[in-house]
Write an enzyme that holds these catalytic residues in place. Structure first.
Site, PDB file in Angstrom:
ATOM      1  CG  ASN A 126      -1.915  -1.189   1.127  1.00 35.19           C
ATOM      2  OD1 ASN A 126      -1.967  -1.890   0.128  1.00 35.19           O
ATOM      3  ND2 ASN A 126      -2.658  -1.420   2.203  1.00 35.19           N
ATOM      4  CG  HIS A 172     -20.308  38.042 -29.151  1.00 41.92           C
ATOM      5  ND1 HIS A 172     -21.079  37.515 -28.140  1.00 41.92           N
ATOM      6  CD2 HIS A 172     -19.793  39.206 -28.675  1.00 41.92           C
ATOM      7  CE1 HIS A 172     -21.060  38.355 -27.100  1.00 41.92           C
ATOM      8  NE2 HIS A 172     -20.284  39.377 -27.405  1.00 41.92           N
ATOM      9  CB  SER A 293     -10.958  14.271 -49.599  1.00 40.99           C
ATOM     10  OG  SER A 293     -11.996  13.473 -50.138  1.00 40.99           O
ATOM     11  CE  LYS A 299     -12.511  19.330 -48.041  1.00 45.74           C
ATOM     12  NZ  LYS A 299     -13.501  18.405 -47.466  1.00 45.74           N
ATOM     13  CD  GLU A 306     -10.991  18.204 -38.988  1.00 40.58           C
ATOM     14  OE1 GLU A 306     -12.044  18.582 -39.484  1.00 40.58           O
ATOM     15  OE2 GLU A 306     -10.262  17.353 -39.533  1.00 40.58           O
ATOM     16  CD  GLN A 338      -4.973  -3.637  -9.493  1.00 42.91           C
ATOM     17  OE1 GLN A 338      -4.362  -4.107  -8.546  1.00 42.91           O
ATOM     18  NE2 GLN A 338      -5.626  -4.397 -10.350  1.00 42.91           N
TER      19      GLN A 338
HETATM   20  N1  ARG Z   1      -1.913  -3.254  -7.571  1.00 43.87           N
HETATM   21  C1  ARG Z   1      -2.238  -2.541  -6.366  1.00 43.87           C
HETATM   22  C2  ARG Z   1      -2.611  -1.120  -6.682  1.00 43.87           C
HETATM   23  O1  ARG Z   1      -2.309  -0.668  -7.739  1.00 43.87           O
HETATM   24  C3  ARG Z   1      -1.053  -2.537  -5.482  1.00 43.87           C
HETATM   25  C4  ARG Z   1      -1.378  -2.458  -4.030  1.00 43.87           C
HETATM   26  C5  ARG Z   1      -2.054  -3.692  -3.644  1.00 43.87           C
HETATM   27  N2  ARG Z   1      -2.292  -3.764  -2.250  1.00 43.87           N
HETATM   28  C6  ARG Z   1      -3.105  -4.665  -1.730  1.00 43.87           C
HETATM   29  N3  ARG Z   1      -3.263  -4.667  -0.479  1.00 43.87           N
HETATM   30  N4  ARG Z   1      -3.748  -5.524  -2.476  1.00 43.87           N
HETATM   31  O2  ARG Z   1      -3.223  -0.428  -5.913  1.00 43.87           O
END
Ligand code: ARG
Length: 478
Positions: A126, A172, A293, A299, A306, A338
């Site tokens: 995490n 405008h 075109s 063209k 675009e 994720q």
């Molecule tokens: N692939 C996960 C993400 O992008 C990584 C972290 C995953 N952590 C977990 N506790 N499953 O967030």
């Protein structure tokens, strides 16, 4: 091979024990779930940053005494090899190891054995993924910054080449008052300078190291958060571990910056499309940037412009996606997070591509001075100046406005322009008009009269170019 296996849903049987978290599980993950949760498909660009973060973490664990110095050194050597293998292409992400973090650790285990299992001390995926993203985004911010500086620089060159040409300015989408071509070009540069300012805010938001937050609550190990942060080039630490692992605001900030870049490019695209029409004809696209075109031989299409216009929706989509992704999440980390990557990466690539086409476009656009001048002579663009002339004679502006309105009506009736309306007719509209009016109605005089800071007088525009170049140089450095 392994990639295909997992895509077909056979990854789990193929690599028993590949998980970073298999201990409490008696049965293998369902292959469909494995394929469903896989993120390796779009995590390639995180690999070098994942390794860099691990190197810093391993070194710190050694210094903090969580690992022996020798263990930390062996981990560092192993990670160095994984990095070289990545650079030479022999190490690839395998969906069987779930994500980039699982892959790097698995490869490290191949190289250094069970010691690899010590790398994750005091760390969670995490805080690891939050770190990886910040490191990557820092790099992406720098790349986009460079591309914007180049685009703005090329546009400055383009504008300065044709600086003193005069074209109608619009409100405008009705012809309003003449402006210098250089002034028009500089308006776009202002937008890019603001984009660069916004990227500066993103860079600041990214500048906090989350490592040490661990899964959500921090770690009982004696981690040196500040040391790791310093080594990785961060100037601040995240202040709260719960927030550190759930915060993706920096991505929203970045997405907003991308959306604004595309808003500007979309407007530019629209302007180029308009100015390249036969109706306007102010700009002509060189062969190298025009498209034809398949059916109509005559063209000359502005497809590049675009597409700049058409691609903005993708960036707006990203912004809405990320805001929506975050809005319902409880603290702290959730797997929803994720989903912050795939669309961000592809959108970033697209935006970068769009910014990088600007210098190409700029060097193949040719203004048509005659068309622009002629357009300035049709539509009474000098009307405000005739009114200002009266104001100079002490006439209240409202009265002057009314009088010039009459003169315009008279021009329409006679089928002439303001500078060719005879003096008697002007006097009819207001007795304060004199013969010196006509000098004031010349295009050059009209433009030169607007000499305030930020206005279109040639002298001001010259200064503005010099200042814009300076500001751009400053923005290039951040
Ligand atoms: N692939 C996960 C993400 O992008 C990584 C972290 C995953 N952590 C977990 N506790 N499953 O967030």
């Amino acid at each position: 091979m392994a990639r295909r296996r997992a895509a077909e849903g056979k990854g789990a049987e193929a690599k028993p024990g590949a998980k970073l978290w298999g201990g409490a599980f008696a049965a293998a993950t369902h292959p469909a779930v494995e394929a469903f949760t896989d993120s390796t498909r779009y995590e390639d660009r995180l690999v070098p940053h994942d390794i860099a973060g691990s190197l810093a973490h391993a070194g710190m664990l050694g210094r903090a005494g969580v690992l022996s110095r020798a263990e930390a050194r062996r981990l560092a050597e192993g990670l160095g090899r994984v990095r070289r293998e990545w650079e030479t292409g022999s190490f690839r992400l395998d969906p069987a190891f779930e994500d980039v973090h699982g892959n790097v650790e698995a490869r490290l285990r191949d190289l250094v054995g069970p010691l690899a299992g010590k790398l994750h001390s005091g760390r969670s995926r995490n805080d690891q993924v939050a770190l990886d993203e910040r490191l990557l985004l820092r790099e992406l911010e720098g790349r986009l910054r460079g591309a914007l500086v180049e685009a703005a620089g090329a546009w400055l060159d383009f504008g300065e080449r044709h600086r003193d040409l005069v074209l109608p300015g619009y409100t405008h989408l009705q012809r309003a008052q003449p402006v210098l071509f250089g002034h028009w070009a500089l308006a776009w540069v202002e937008m890019w300078l603001r984009d660069l300012t916004r990227l500066g805010w993103v860079r600041d938001a990214l500048d906090e190291c989350p490592l040490g937050a661990a899964a959500l609550a921090g770690s009982p190990l004696p981690l040196d958060r500040a040391g790791v942060a310093r080594e990785l080039g961060f100037s601040r630490l995240t202040e709260n571990s719960l927030d550190a692992v759930s915060n993706r605001d920096y991505l929203v900030d970045f997405a907003y910056a991308l959306a604004m870049v595309m808003q500007h490019l979309s407007r530019l695209g629209e302007e180029v499309v308009l100015y390249c029409t036969q109706e306007f004809g102010f700009l002509r696209l060189g062969d190298a940037v025009a498209t034809g075109s398949s059916l109509m031989p005559q063209k000359r299409n502005p497809d590049v412009a675009e597409l700049l216009r058409g691609r903005s929706g993708r960036a707006y989509g990203l912004l809405v996606h990320l805001l929506t992704l975050l809005k319902g999440q409880p603290l702290a980390y959730n797997r929803d997070a994720q989903e912050d990557k795939e669309l961000f990466f592809s959108t970033y690539d697209l935006v970068l591509h769009c910014v990088r086409i600007v210098p190409v476009l700029a060097s193949h656009l040719e203004p048509d001075p005659e068309r622009m001048r002629r357009a300035c002579h049709e539509g009474f663009l000098e009307a405000t100046d005739a009114a200002d002339y009266l104001v100079g004679k002490g006439v209240p502006f409202r009265e002057a406005h009314e009088a010039v309105g009459k003169a315009v009506r008279e021009c329409v009736r006679r089928g002439c322009a303001l500078p060719t309306l005879p003096l008697e007719a002007w006097r009819e509209a207001h007795p304060a008009f004199g013969a010196d009016l006509f000098g004031r109605l010349k295009l050059e005089a009209v433009v030169a009269a607007r000499a305030g800071f930020g206005a279109t007088a040639p002298k001001r525009v010259r200064e503005a170019f010099a200042r814009a170049r300076q500001r751009l140089r400053r923005a290039a450095g951040g």
